[in-house]
Design a protein around this motif. Structure first.
Motif, PDB file in Angstrom:
ATOM      1  N   VAL A 100     -56.115  27.110  -9.326  1.00 48.13           N
ATOM      2  CA  VAL A 100     -56.487  26.398  -8.049  1.00 48.13           C
ATOM      3  C   VAL A 100     -55.747  27.168  -7.119  1.00 48.13           C
ATOM      4  N   ASP A 101     -56.228  27.140  -5.717  1.00 44.88           N
ATOM      5  CA  ASP A 101     -55.708  27.793  -4.610  1.00 44.88           C
ATOM      6  C   ASP A 101     -56.276  27.406  -3.304  1.00 44.88           C
ATOM      7  N   ALA A 102     -55.579  27.458  -2.309  1.00 45.57           N
ATOM      8  CA  ALA A 102     -56.181  26.728  -0.963  1.00 45.57           C
ATOM      9  C   ALA A 102     -55.948  27.929   0.070  1.00 45.57           C
ATOM     10  N   ALA A 103     -56.915  28.192   1.025  1.00 42.50           N
ATOM     11  CA  ALA A 103     -56.672  28.986   2.201  1.00 42.50           C
ATOM     12  C   ALA A 103     -56.869  28.306   3.360  1.00 42.50           C
TER      13      ALA A 103
ATOM     14  N   ALA B  57     -59.812  25.568   3.129  1.00 42.46           N
ATOM     15  CA  ALA B  57     -60.783  25.607   1.995  1.00 42.46           C
ATOM     16  C   ALA B  57     -60.119  25.454   0.608  1.00 42.46           C
ATOM     17  N   GLY B  58     -60.701  25.389  -0.474  1.00 41.21           N
ATOM     18  CA  GLY B  58     -60.270  25.409  -1.729  1.00 41.21           C
ATOM     19  C   GLY B  58     -61.079  26.410  -2.700  1.00 41.21           C
TER      20      GLY B  58
ATOM     21  N   HIS C 245     -57.816  32.138  -5.631  1.00 40.52           N
ATOM     22  CA  HIS C 245     -57.584  32.655  -4.122  1.00 40.52           C
ATOM     23  C   HIS C 245     -58.816  33.228  -3.326  1.00 40.52           C
ATOM     24  N   TYR C 246     -59.634  34.210  -4.033  1.00 39.55           N
ATOM     25  CA  TYR C 246     -60.705  34.805  -3.696  1.00 39.55           C
ATOM     26  C   TYR C 246     -61.755  33.651  -3.202  1.00 39.55           C
ATOM     27  N   MET C 247     -61.903  33.002  -4.067  1.00 38.72           N
ATOM     28  CA  MET C 247     -63.056  31.822  -4.086  1.00 38.72           C
ATOM     29  C   MET C 247     -62.356  30.879  -2.972  1.00 38.72           C
TER      30      MET C 247
ATOM     31  N   GLN D  68     -63.298  33.196   0.454  1.00 35.59           N
ATOM     32  CA  GLN D  68     -64.656  33.209   0.673  1.00 35.59           C
ATOM     33  C   GLN D  68     -65.265  31.667   1.330  1.00 35.59           C
ATOM     34  N   ALA D  69     -64.842  30.736   0.873  1.00 38.38           N
ATOM     35  CA  ALA D  69     -65.276  29.248   1.483  1.00 38.38           C
ATOM     36  C   ALA D  69     -64.805  29.466   2.657  1.00 38.38           C
ATOM     37  N   LEU D  70     -63.481  29.657   3.047  1.00 41.67           N
ATOM     38  CA  LEU D  70     -62.917  29.837   4.373  1.00 41.67           C
ATOM     39  C   LEU D  70     -63.612  30.516   5.407  1.00 41.67           C
ATOM     40  N   LYS D  71     -63.975  31.929   5.010  1.00 36.19           N
ATOM     41  CA  LYS D  71     -64.681  32.787   5.893  1.00 36.19           C
ATOM     42  C   LYS D  71     -65.923  32.283   6.009  1.00 36.19           C
TER      43      LYS D  71
END
Length: 132
Positions: free
Chosen positions: A6-9, A18-19, A118-120, A123-126
């Motif tokens: 799991v990661d957040a941006a 986003a997560g 992290h990539y996911m 992507q959600a944040l962008k």
């Protein structure tokens, strides 16, 4: 066994977060992402990302053991100690979500080893930042 990366941006200027998560269960991998709305800091976003990810696990997918991997030291340390000075309410929610599991293993890993989650999250944040 369920394995969860799991990661957040977080966008610092707006607080938009986003997560992202990678779930591995019965040798099946699932990549998921979601907006987490607005957070006060990156640490809060990391806690919320884990809460969100745990809520994505269907009851049928729960197992006796869950392994949680994150590149957030404060999140992993808090899970290990069951204490978070500034994020205790979020940690309590996480602990509640982990009650179906007889064994919880949490481990910190360097950001370079958490690329999928992290990539996911990125992507959600962008996607969220694009003008409508």
């Amino acid at each position: 066994m369920l394995t969860l990366y799991v990661d957040a941006a977080r966008e610092p200027q707006s607080g938009l977060s986003a997560g992202g998560a990678v779930l591995i269960h019965h040798k099946q991998q699932q990549q998921i992402k979601s907006n987490l709305f607005y957070t006060t800091d990156n640490h809060e976003a990391e806690f919320l990302a884990l809460i969100w990810a745990l809520k994505q696990v269907k009851v049928a997918e729960t197992s006796e053991t869950i392994r949680i991997f994150s590149d957030s030291k404060i999140l992993i340390d808090s899970l290990d100690k069951k204490y978070a000075k500034h994020y205790q309410p979020l940690l309590e929610e996480i602990i509640q979500l982990l009650t179906p599991y007889s064994l919880v293993i949490s481990q910190w890993l360097p950001e370079k080893e958490n690329h999928g989650a992290h990539y996911m999250a990125l992507q959600a944040l962008k996607k969220n930042k694009r003008p409508s």
